[in-house]
Enzyme design. Structure first.
Site, PDB file in Angstrom:
ATOM      1  N   SER A  93      16.609  23.049  27.533  1.00 36.58           N
ATOM      2  CA  SER A  93      16.088  23.727  26.469  1.00 36.58           C
ATOM      3  C   SER A  93      16.759  25.036  26.258  1.00 36.58           C
ATOM      4  O   SER A  93      17.253  25.632  26.961  1.00 36.58           O
ATOM      5  CB  SER A  93      14.611  23.860  26.880  1.00 36.58           C
ATOM      6  OG  SER A  93      13.761  24.885  25.964  1.00 36.58           O
ATOM      7  N   TYR A 106       7.786  27.250  32.695  1.00 42.68           N
ATOM      8  CA  TYR A 106       8.604  26.259  32.008  1.00 42.68           C
ATOM      9  C   TYR A 106      10.128  26.760  32.053  1.00 42.68           C
ATOM     10  O   TYR A 106      10.988  26.075  32.366  1.00 42.68           O
ATOM     11  CB  TYR A 106       8.151  26.034  30.385  1.00 42.68           C
ATOM     12  CG  TYR A 106       8.932  24.920  29.621  1.00 42.68           C
ATOM     13  CD1 TYR A 106       9.202  23.627  29.920  1.00 42.68           C
ATOM     14  CD2 TYR A 106       9.814  25.500  28.627  1.00 42.68           C
ATOM     15  CE1 TYR A 106       9.886  22.751  29.227  1.00 42.68           C
ATOM     16  CE2 TYR A 106      10.675  24.579  27.887  1.00 42.68           C
ATOM     17  CZ  TYR A 106      10.463  23.296  28.150  1.00 42.68           C
ATOM     18  OH  TYR A 106      11.369  22.329  27.445  1.00 42.68           O
ATOM     19  N   LYS A 110      13.493  24.860  33.955  1.00 38.82           N
ATOM     20  CA  LYS A 110      14.563  24.534  33.121  1.00 38.82           C
ATOM     21  C   LYS A 110      15.801  25.574  33.405  1.00 38.82           C
ATOM     22  O   LYS A 110      17.134  24.973  33.501  1.00 38.82           O
ATOM     23  CB  LYS A 110      14.537  24.720  31.689  1.00 38.82           C
ATOM     24  CG  LYS A 110      13.255  23.646  31.271  1.00 38.82           C
ATOM     25  CD  LYS A 110      13.846  22.323  31.299  1.00 38.82           C
ATOM     26  CE  LYS A 110      13.182  21.354  30.266  1.00 38.82           C
ATOM     27  NZ  LYS A 110      13.621  20.011  30.388  1.00 38.82           N
TER      28      LYS A 110
END
Length: 225
Positions: A93, A106, A110
């Protein structure tokens, strides 16, 4: 294959169970004789005050976004090493390269996935196996609407009006998805197919975003390439 569940035993998620994963990979190899590409695309996105997520909630975030891909890579590598070729595609991402407040768990999951994929890029280069990273921007995938919130509401309350920033960010992203011409999620799959079919040296990172929405990641990637 010896993969059937024992009656009465708890059900296991294939991605988070190494036993179930090994059985799934073995079944694919038995059917096709090889594995040319692994696409790691599982993801969940915790959104909220980072401090308010419990250790168990953080563990669940990492188990899907980071440890799941790590398990899957390990599961396919013996086959790819034996055939002397293969491609690992890790879907990260923009949040795997830059941070967004209230998306801390998050982002962290990642960031670690990207480090793992980049290390494999170097370690496997002499074995005919490539490892690449795809960094999508905001696309309508349902990820935002299904984002888990933190369980410690007392901590959230202590942040006061700052929490309104989180809600404004979520609303801003959702407005992009609900626009008359929302971003095409197919752009991500098209980029992945292009990487798979590419015969020349593949880039380590590929950014896929709606026009003008890379949040500086393209420049960051170029500065360290």
């Amino acid at each position: 294959m010896g993969c059937r569940r024992i009656p009465g035993s708890p059900r296991e998620n294939t991605q988070t169970s190494e036993g179930k994963l090994a059985c799934a990979i073995a079944a694919i190899v038995k059917l096709h004789g090889r594995i040319d590409v692994l696409l790691n695309n599982a993801g969940v996105m915790n959104v909220g005050v980072t401090e308010a997520f419990s250790s168990a909630e953080l563990q669940a975030q990492f188990d899907i976004n980071t440890f799941g891909p790590a398990r899957t890579i390990r599961a396919v590598l013996p086959t790819m090493q034996a055939q002397g070729s293969g491609l690992l595609v890790s879907v990260s991402s923009l949040a795997g390269r830059t941070i967004f407040p209230f998306f801390g768990a998050y982002c962290a999951s990642k960031f670690v996935l990207e480090a793992l994929a980049e290390v494999y890029r170097h370690e496997l280069s002499g074995l005919g196996i490539d490892s690449v990273i795809v960094e999508p921007g905001p696309f309508p995938s349902g990820l935002m609407t299904k984002s888990p919130s933190p369980s410690n509401k007392a901590v959230v309350v202590a942040y006061g009006d700052l929490v309104k920033v989180q809600e404004a960010m979520k609303a801003g992203f959702q407005s992009i998805y609900d626009s008359a011409e929302p971003p095409r999620a197919e752009d991500v799959s098209d980029a992945i197919v292009k990487l798979i079919e590419q015969t020349s040296k593949r880039p380590l990172r590929t950014v896929v975003v709606p026009k003008g929405m890379d949040f500086g990641v393209e420049k960051l990637n170029a500065s360290v390439s």
